[in-house]
Design an enzyme around this catalytic site. Structure first.
Site, short mmCIF file in Angstrom:
data_model
loop_
_atom_site.label_atom_id
_atom_site.label_comp_id
_atom_site.label_asym_id
_atom_site.label_seq_id
_atom_site.Cartn_x
_atom_site.Cartn_y
_atom_site.Cartn_z
CB CYS A 117 -0.96 0.00 1.19
SG CYS A 117 -2.02 -1.45 1.23
CG HIS A 265 -3.38 3.38 2.55
ND1 HIS A 265 -3.88 3.10 1.30
CD2 HIS A 265 -3.37 2.21 3.24
CE1 HIS A 265 -4.17 1.80 1.24
NE2 HIS A 265 -3.88 1.24 2.40
CG ASN A 295 -6.85 -1.00 1.39
OD1 ASN A 295 -6.14 -0.51 0.53
ND2 ASN A 295 -6.38 -1.51 2.51
#
Ligand code: UT7
Length: 338
Positions: A117, A265, A295
């Site tokens: 990520c 994020h 996500n």
């Protein structure tokens, strides 16, 4: 504040697949509820590749085209394509290679970066190095993920979390005090087993001592899907994202008083709230799109950045902090003066 950034963002773009998978849809296929997902994570729906036949490079190409156009360039102007992903089209060649082909970016060097990520943040620091050395002038930095391809439908604790998409920026040498003014990247390999997908690579065929970890009670081979110990990841993520914010601000020579916008994020609304509280930014100055995207790993920040700019939420002169955390563990942050 750092007087002269090395690199600026010249254009942004993103792509999200058209298929929408809502929490209500998930209620029909697994033991979950809209209420649980909304309260624990904040997601209401996510964009998914589904049966569209798209690959990671297809989504990345759409995002890249939009960023190149937004920068007023042509594909042949691009000197390098750096693509962050943990869901590549194939083992090799890189996914960036297919983006190069799709775009007709015939003058570029293309390669992938794997930092989960945090991948797009890592890729931005690599681009900065090339620009600092004078090697390249126009670099595409892409985060692209087909994360639902790694989601295990037998694991409700992870399946509901992920979405697909791609975000891209074109970066160039900075010509004034606007650009990337600070950054920080870090990792901790001791904690790889808390968040990973351990099939597919050269270790997959090795005999390992913990065979029982590979199969669930139904005999399902778990190696090909995402395994996550959510609670442990959550606690570490909050600390690591706050560290990323602090170190990136320190590198930029600023404090939270100088910040005007935050792009965390998008992994969990509760994590986003914790970072927002630490840097003391109000809701209208914090990007939250996880409700609609889920996500999307390395795509999450460049998608959110493009949306925030196009929606007019980020304006010229804003000082934007982006912070990410992911498998590895990896974490990091950037400060951008727009
Ligand atoms: O992007 C990379 C970084 N990733 C992250 O930062 C993710 C970090 N982790 C998280 O965001 C959270 O840990 C999750 C959202 C993944 C999970 O939330 P949690 O509050 O940590 O829940 P939990 O895993 O402790 O599970 C609590 C309960 C369990 O039931 P019991 O044992 O208390 O009866 C789970 O079985 O919730 C249950 N549960 C669910 N219930 C309904 C787990 N998943 C679901 C679900 N629907 N989808």
């Amino acid at each position: 504040m750092k007087s002269k950034p090395v690199m600026k963002i010249a254009g942004t773009g993103h792509y999200l697949p058209e298929n929408i998978l809502t929490n209500k849809d998930l209620e029909k296929i697994m033991d979950t509820t809209d209420e649980w997902i909304t309260q624990r994570v904040g997601i209401k729906e996510r964009r998914v590749v589904g049966d569209s036949g798209m690959s990671t490079s297809d989504m990345a190409t759409f995002a890249a085209r939009a960023a190149i156009e937004n920068a007023g360039l042509k594909p042949e102007d691009i000197d390098a394509i750096i693509l962050a992903t943990v869901t590549p089209d194939m083992n090799f060649p890189s996914t960036a290679i297919f983006v190069q082909k799709n775009l007709g970016a015939v003058n570029a060097a293309a390669f992938d970066v794997s930092a989960a990520c945090t991948g797009w943040i890592y890729a931005m620091t690599i681009a900065e190095g090339y620009i600092m050395s004078g090697k390249f002038k126009n670099i595409l930095v892409i985060g692209a993920e087909f994360l639902t391809s790694l989601a295990d439908i037998n694991d409700r604790a992870t399946y509901v979390l992920f979405g697909d998409g791609a975000g891209a920026v074109v970066v160039q040498p900075a010509d004034n005090d606007h650009g990337m003014i600070g950054s920080y990247i870090k990792s901790n390999g001791e904690l790889a087993e808390l968040l990973w997908s351990y099939g597919g690579g050269t270790r997959a065929n090795k005999k390992v001592p913990d065979q029982e970890k590979m199969f669930d009670e139904n005999g399902f081979d778990k190696r090909s899907t995402i395994r996550m110990e959510g609670n442990k990841v959550y606690k570490y993520a909050v600390r690591a994202m706050i560290e990323s914010a602090e170190k990136a601000m320190e590198d930029a020579g600023i404090t939270e008083e100088d910040l005007t916008f935050l792009i965390p994020h998008q992994a969990n609304l509760r994590i986003i709230d914790a970072i927002a509280e630490r840097v003391k930014l109000h809701d209208d100055k914090v990007m939250r799109n996880i409700q609609y995207t889920g996500n999307t790993s390395s795509a999450s920040i460049p998608v959110a950045l493009d949306q925030a700019i196009k929606q007019g939420r980020i304006k010229k002169g804003d000082v934007v902090l982006a912070a990410a955390f992911g498998g590895g563990f990896t974490w990091g942050g950037l400060v951008l003066k727009i």
